[in-house]
Each structure stands twice: as C-alpha cells, then as structure tokens.
Design a protein around this motif. Structure first.
Motif, PDB file in Angstrom:
ATOM      1  N   SER A 182      35.058  74.761 -28.381  1.00 53.14           N
ATOM      2  CA  SER A 182      35.308  75.847 -27.432  1.00 53.14           C
ATOM      3  C   SER A 182      36.739  76.365 -27.534  1.00 53.14           C
ATOM      4  CB  SER A 182      35.040  75.357 -26.002  1.00 53.14           C
ATOM      5  OG  SER A 182      35.943  74.333 -25.667  1.00 53.14           O
TER       6      SER A 182
ATOM      7  N   ILE B  36      31.269  79.223 -27.308  1.00 55.48           N
ATOM      8  CA  ILE B  36      31.758  78.719 -26.024  1.00 55.48           C
ATOM      9  C   ILE B  36      33.206  79.159 -25.822  1.00 55.48           C
ATOM     10  CG2 ILE B  36      32.150  76.676 -24.609  1.00 55.48           C
ATOM     11  CD1 ILE B  36      30.059  75.232 -26.411  1.00 55.48           C
TER      12      ILE B  36
ATOM     13  N   TRP C 259      29.931  76.225 -18.378  1.00 55.04           N
ATOM     14  CA  TRP C 259      30.528  76.871 -19.543  1.00 55.04           C
ATOM     15  C   TRP C 259      30.428  78.373 -19.426  1.00 55.04           C
ATOM     16  CZ3 TRP C 259      27.012  74.536 -23.912  1.00 55.04           C
ATOM     17  CH2 TRP C 259      25.724  75.014 -23.808  1.00 55.04           C
TER      18      TRP C 259
END
Length: 180
Positions: free
Chosen positions: A101, A80, A72
C-alpha cells in the motif's frame, strides 16, 4: 458448526474540525465472533478519522481474512492507497502492508499498547509509510459501552480528542501520535 459474524449498522455523524470534514455515513460492519465490542468500536473511530467525501474508505473482512486490514482505501485500479490496522499487529505484518500500500496507519489500543509500541518502534519508525497512533484505555472502554446492533454515533474530532455520543451515553477518547 462455526459461529457467524454479527452484523452491526451505524449512522456516523462526523465533525472533524482538524481536517474541516463534516459528513454523515451509514456503515454496516460485521463483528467477528472473537472480536470484542471495544475493538469493533475502535474500527468505527478509525473510519471516522479517515472518512472522505469520495466514500472510498471501506471495511474489509478483517479478522476473517489474514491478508486484509481492518479498513482500506482502494484507487480505481484496485491498488491499496491506505491500509488501516487496529490493535497490536506483528511488525512483519505491518512491513508486508507497507509493500502492498501507499500508506499504513496503525491504531493501537488496550493496556498493552505502550509495551507493544516499545517492542516494534525501532523497526516501524524507520519506514516513512507508517503512521502510528494510540487510543487511551479509559476512552476505548467507555466507547465499548456504546456498542449496539443499530446505533447513531455523533463524533466530534478536535486537537487529538474524539468526543463520541449516542443514545447509550458518551465517551471521550484521546489520540496519542506515536510517530509520523
């Protein structure tokens, strides 16, 4: 007694002609006891595909932690930015990742990758955050043969082909774009 992860160290020399990115990275990754050499090496290639000058891409606890991807990229607040998943994840896991994310990248590999994509394609293709790719079977199997506890990998990327060489040999891995 539970088995412990095996630590691998890799020096990656990346020449990504498609992105104009040329850099070296020293990475340390843990190989879960249930993980194969092939999967670990696919994670290293995923790192090479998304590495950046800011060194913000990081390996996570992966298989040891159900709520984390393989790789990540976090921003300064801990949000994220990029979620990278290797293998054939369940579509519910991918959709959950989309909620957590800004972008999700799936890198499928193995003999069942095409069948997996046919099963999840309709659900995942509608989500603009998801980009899916597939590595060819022969390429990832040749890549697995290069795995060593301490390795130096030279990775050249151009036109959806990754050429990987090391002291242990070489492998050519073709990347197929499934969507996005």
């Amino acid at each position: 007694m539970a088995l412990r992860a095996t630590v691998y160290k890799a020096d990656l020399n990346i020449a990504d002609n498609d992105r104009g990115y040329y850099a070296s990275h020293a990475v340390t990754l843990a190989r879960h006891p249930s993980e194969t050499d092939e999967r670990m090496m696919v994670r290293l290639l995923a790192f090479a595909l998304y590495a950046d000058d800011a060194d913000t891409l990081a390996f996570t606890r992966g298989l040891s932690e159900a709520d984390e991807p393989d790789l990540w990229r976090l921003d300064l607040t801990g949000a994220i930015e990029l979620w990278v998943e290797a293998g054939l994840p369940d579509e519910r896991r991918v959709l959950k990742a989309c909620g957590r994310s800004d972008a999700v990248v799936l890198i499928a590999y193995g003999r069942n990758a095409t069948l997996w994509w046919q099963g999840v394609q309709n659900k995942l293709a509608r989500n603009p955050k998801v980009r899916a790719f597939m590595f060819d079977v022969d390429g990832t199997q040749a890549l697995a043969a290069l795995a060593e506890r301490k390795m130096t990998l030279n990775i050249n990327i151009q036109d959806d082909t990754l050429w990987v060489s090391s002291d242990a040999g070489e492998a050519t891995v073709h990347l197929q774009r499934l969507n996005g």
